[in-house]
Design a protein around this motif. Structure first.
Motif: not given
Length: 322
Positions: A8-20, A104-120
């Motif tokens: 339930l860490h934001p890293h896994y939650v955000a990436n799971s949502i992005l993956a769908t 481009f929007l998808y890649l931008f959101v992917w980059l934001v999540i990568f920076i804001a929620f690094p793997q714990p």
């Protein structure tokens, strides 16, 4: 800390949502895709996906690694999917928009999540001791002997190491562990005695394999730690001497390296075994090339003979004495 709480860490939650994102987009924009005929048309992709998934499930060493790997595959699929429908225009705010903005929007959101929620980092129980550069040198230099001062020095350095790495360990109930007391206890027990066996992991915080391997190393440290067998680690990107350490122990820090993480078994300051194994031909006394490894607990147990390590019955001890 339970698996559910860790995931339930934001890293896994955000990436799971992005993956769908792409499947949800298609279902919302084209609900007819849920028809029986449409599902049957796309079912031919199910078998290859199941094969890939089964391989990844078998190779993953933790739930976090499995979620990360599956999410990565799905995110790549989403990028491809949005690219495929890039010619499809979509009405938005009273006008017609082209499809490329979704890529481009998808890649931008992917980059934001990568920076804001690094793997714990790993957040479970562990007996792994964190080392700094001076402690690493002390344990890996032949001829050093344990002294009464090494224990107190180790305690202080380990507390400072915790501050630098900013890692919070949690107990099984999710409560923060008093790491000062925890590290003092571990360092006092180990006393940084070079005559003991030390399995040291050479890591970096930016390497996903290193992050995933933390759980494996922690399990090994709990199961196989003995009075004369200890597990330790050093993050080479968090110490000023990181480049020198990597060069000394021949650990490549390149982005495409197969060296991370590297495990080396030391005793009396001498390296006895290491993972990954070296392969290739000899040139000027050096072995060219290395091969990656699966980073599984079983490979660590077998390679370093953890069940027998410290008992005097290790094969490499028997061979050297015969």
């Amino acid at each position: 800390m339970s698996v559910v709480k860790r995931l339930l860490h934001p890293h896994y939650v955000a990436n799971s949502i992005l993956a769908t994102a792409y499947p949800v987009h298609q279902i919302v924009m084209h609900p007819e895709l849920l028809s029986t005929a449409s599902v049957a048309t796309y079912s031919r992709w199910l078998l290859p996906a199941m094969v890939i998934l089964s391989v990844k499930v078998k190779g993953s060493q933790s739930a976090e690694e499995l979620v990360s790997v599956i999410a990565l595959y799905l995110k790549v699929f989403c990028v491809y999917g949005f690219w495929v429908i890039s010619d499809e225009r979509i009405p938005l705010w009273g006008s017609s928009w082209g499809g490329w903005w979704r890529v481009f929007l998808y890649l931008f959101v992917w980059l934001v999540i990568f920076i804001a929620f690094p793997q714990p980092p790993y957040q479970g129980p562990s007996n792994v001791i964190w080392l700094d550069a001076s402690q690493l040198e002390y344990l890996t230099t032949p001829g050093n002997k344990v002294s009464s001062s090494s224990g107190s020095t180790s305690s202080t350095n380990l507390r400072n190491r915790k501050d630098k790495s900013k890692i919070v360990e949690l107990d099984e109930n999710g409560n923060e562990i008093d790491q000062d007391e925890e590290y003092q206890s571990k360092s006092k027990k180990a006393e940084l005695d070079p005559s003991h066996y030390w399995i040291i992991a050479f890591n970096t915080t930016w390497s996903s394999p290193c992050r995933h391997f933390e759980a494996v190393l922690a399990r090994c440290s709990i199961t196989y730690e003995k009075k004369n067998v200890h597990f330790a680690k050093i993050d080479m990107d968090l110490v000023p001497e990181g480049d020198q350490i990597a060069e000394k122990f021949r650990v490549s820090l390149a982005a495409t390296t197969l060296d991370l993480p590297t495990l080396i078994l030391f005793k009396d300051g001498k390296a006895l075994k290491r993972l990954p194994l070296k392969i290739g031909t000899m040139a000027a006394g050096e072995v060219l090339g290395k091969v990656g490894w699966d980073r599984s607990e079983s490979s660590v147990v077998q390679s370093f003979e953890l069940a027998a390590l410290g008992s005097g019955k290790e094969s490499f001890v028997t061979q050297s004495s015969s």
